[in-house]
Design a protein around this motif. Structure first.
Motif, PDB file in Angstrom:
ATOM      1  N   UNK A   1     149.512   1.794  12.752  1.00 24.38           N
ATOM      2  CA  UNK A   1     148.730   0.602  13.047  1.00 24.38           C
ATOM      3  C   UNK A   1     147.522   0.576  12.140  1.00 24.38           C
ATOM      4  N   UNK A   2     147.063  -0.608  11.783  1.00 25.04           N
ATOM      5  CA  UNK A   2     145.848  -0.697  10.977  1.00 25.04           C
ATOM      6  C   UNK A   2     144.650  -0.990  11.874  1.00 25.04           C
ATOM      7  N   UNK A   3     143.482  -1.127  11.283  1.00 26.64           N
ATOM      8  CA  UNK A   3     142.253  -1.339  12.040  1.00 26.64           C
ATOM      9  C   UNK A   3     142.244  -2.684  12.769  1.00 26.64           C
ATOM     10  N   UNK A   4     143.033  -3.663  12.301  1.00 29.20           N
ATOM     11  CA  UNK A   4     143.087  -4.973  12.942  1.00 29.20           C
ATOM     12  C   UNK A   4     144.081  -5.018  14.094  1.00 29.20           C
ATOM     13  N   UNK A   5     144.829  -3.935  14.300  1.00 28.85           N
ATOM     14  CA  UNK A   5     145.795  -3.882  15.392  1.00 28.85           C
ATOM     15  C   UNK A   5     147.211  -4.237  14.993  1.00 28.85           C
TER      16      UNK A   5
END
Length: 131
Positions: free
Chosen positions: A31-35
């Motif tokens: 997952x990335x920081x933006x979800x």
């Protein structure tokens, strides 16, 4: 209205069919920081592992950070946390495209910033066909 459209529309995010049936047997890799969630499974026509992203919110490709873009497009083999060096202190986090929002860049003189710009400095000389 949003809950009624979700089973049928793809532009509001992943539909229920994608989440329930399309991801069966696939592996969530991160997952990335933006979800946004990144998945891998099966193979494409070139025989490489198929990779894709399930967005949180609207489907907007500008919301994929550069490191995950590299992974999606097979520029790196492992997930970005293991394949790439940690970000430098001076690097800013990735942002989605802000065009059309209140946070978009507005230069001096734009109507949204009051419409006033600096006076001309006198260094402009208009072209004329005789000149």
């Amino acid at each position: 209205m949003g809950i009624n459209l979700n089973p049928f529309t793809w532009w509001n995010g992943a539909s229920w069919g994608t989440v329930l049936y399309g991801l069966r047997g696939k592996t969530k890799v991160g997952e990335d920081a933006m979800g946004n969630a990144y998945w891998e499974g099966g193979s494409d026509t070139a025989g490489r592992p198929r990779r894709w992203v399930i967005y949180v919110g609207a489907n907007d490709a500008s919301r994929v950070p550069p490191a995950w873009f590299s992974w999606l497009h097979h520029q790196i083999d492992d997930i970005p946390d293991r394949a790439l060096p940690p970000p430098r202190a001076w690097q800013k986090p990735a942002l989605a495209n802000l065009t059309g929002t209140a946070l978009a860049y507005r230069p001096a003189g734009a109507l949204e910033k009051g419409g006033h710009r600096a006076a001309a400095t006198g260094d402009y000389e208009a072209w004329t066909p005789e000149g």
